[in-house]
Motif scaffolding. Structure first.
Motif: not given
Length: 278
Positions: A243-263
């Motif tokens: 739940k925590m990381i799913s909230e964090d992803i909203k503030f991430i602008t980097s496409t690469k970092e978003k992909k890593e967090i989704k994985k």
């Protein structure tokens, strides 16, 4: 008072290293969307400065309306993964009891959320929804990158996720976050289908028992977390971490970092599923 900006840090938040009266401090600015984050930071620094379980930089000043806080600058470098016992000046966060059901209800407003229904059904099947668990104040992101080693001391920083959670959340996170995040990055590199990979299943089991042994050993003297109880706390940890990381992803602008967090989220969901089913 004169303020000299020495360095700007992270692009997602305005963070500056400043110099005032020959002393260096760090000042952090937040956006309107990050109101909750700055309140967590202020509360976290105040709370852990007061109870003195580990060292934290001094909270110099803050302004909730202007959304900034200023803390003492600690030079140094990251600590080792194996320095966990050296970080704590003393053990014993104050704990209180609640039931698993109350904890889940408190942590999840959306009662139709898939993971909420999934683990609630598991605990219900085991007839332990009303079982008492310990909760306490928690850093929320207790990991190597939030610890600074300087002059033989260890300083804990960044209390953006400060809050009340299962009492063992931070120690479980210390071991789990680094290991699982590295695995998730390997999955991206190899493009593995982990649900069908037998070798991957074996590795996950080994890692689970390693984390269980490390965490229960940490609390060995207190005798409050047995191997049998660990599974309950680990499942609740995974539930809130996702739940925590799913909230964090909203503030991430980097496409690469978003992909890593989704994985990373996909991997944690897989581990949660396996933890419940085994």
């Amino acid at each position: 008072m004169k303020m000299h900006i020495i360095k700007k840090f992270i692009p997602n938040k305005e963070i500056y290293l400043i110099k005032k009266l020959k002393k260096k401090n760090v000042i952090k600015f937040y956006t309107k969307k990050q109101n909750k984050i700055i309140l967590n930071e202020i509360s976290g620094y105040k709370y852990f400065n007061k109870i003195n379980i580990f060292k934290v930089p001094k909270l110099i000043s803050f302004n909730k309306k202007a959304r900034y806080l200023e803390i003492e600058y600690i030079p140094g470098y990251r600590t080792s993964f194996f320095d966990i016992k050296k970080i704590f000046l003393r053990e014993g966060l104050s704990k209180k009891k609640t039931t698993i059901k109350n904890y889940l209800d408190l942590k999840c407003k959306n009662k139709k959320e898939e993971n909420f229904l999934f683990i609630k059904d598991f605990f219900n099947t085991k007839n332990i929804l009303k079982k008492k668990i310990y909760i306490s104040k928690s850093h929320g992101d207790f990991a190597r990158y939030n610890i600074i080693k300087y002059d033989g001391n260890f300083y804990v920083i960044d209390f953006e996720k400060f809050g009340e959670r299962i009492f063992s959340f931070d120690i479980i996170n210390w071991y789990s976050h680094t290991i699982f995040y590295k695995i998730s990055k390997f999955i991206i590199f190899k493009n593995l289908k982990f649900s069908k990979n037998i070798f991957f299943s074996i590795i996950l089991n080994i890692i689970y028992f390693y984390i269980q042994n490390r965490v229960t050993y940490f609390y060995k003297r207190k005798k409050i977390l047995s191997n049998q109880k660990f599974k309950i706390y680990f499942i609740l940890y995974l539930f809130e971490k996702i739940k925590m990381i799913s909230e964090d992803i909203k503030f991430i602008t980097s496409t690469k970092e978003k992909k890593e967090i989704k994985k990373f989220i996909l991997l944690l969901n897989e581990i949660l599923r396996r933890s419940v089913e085994k």
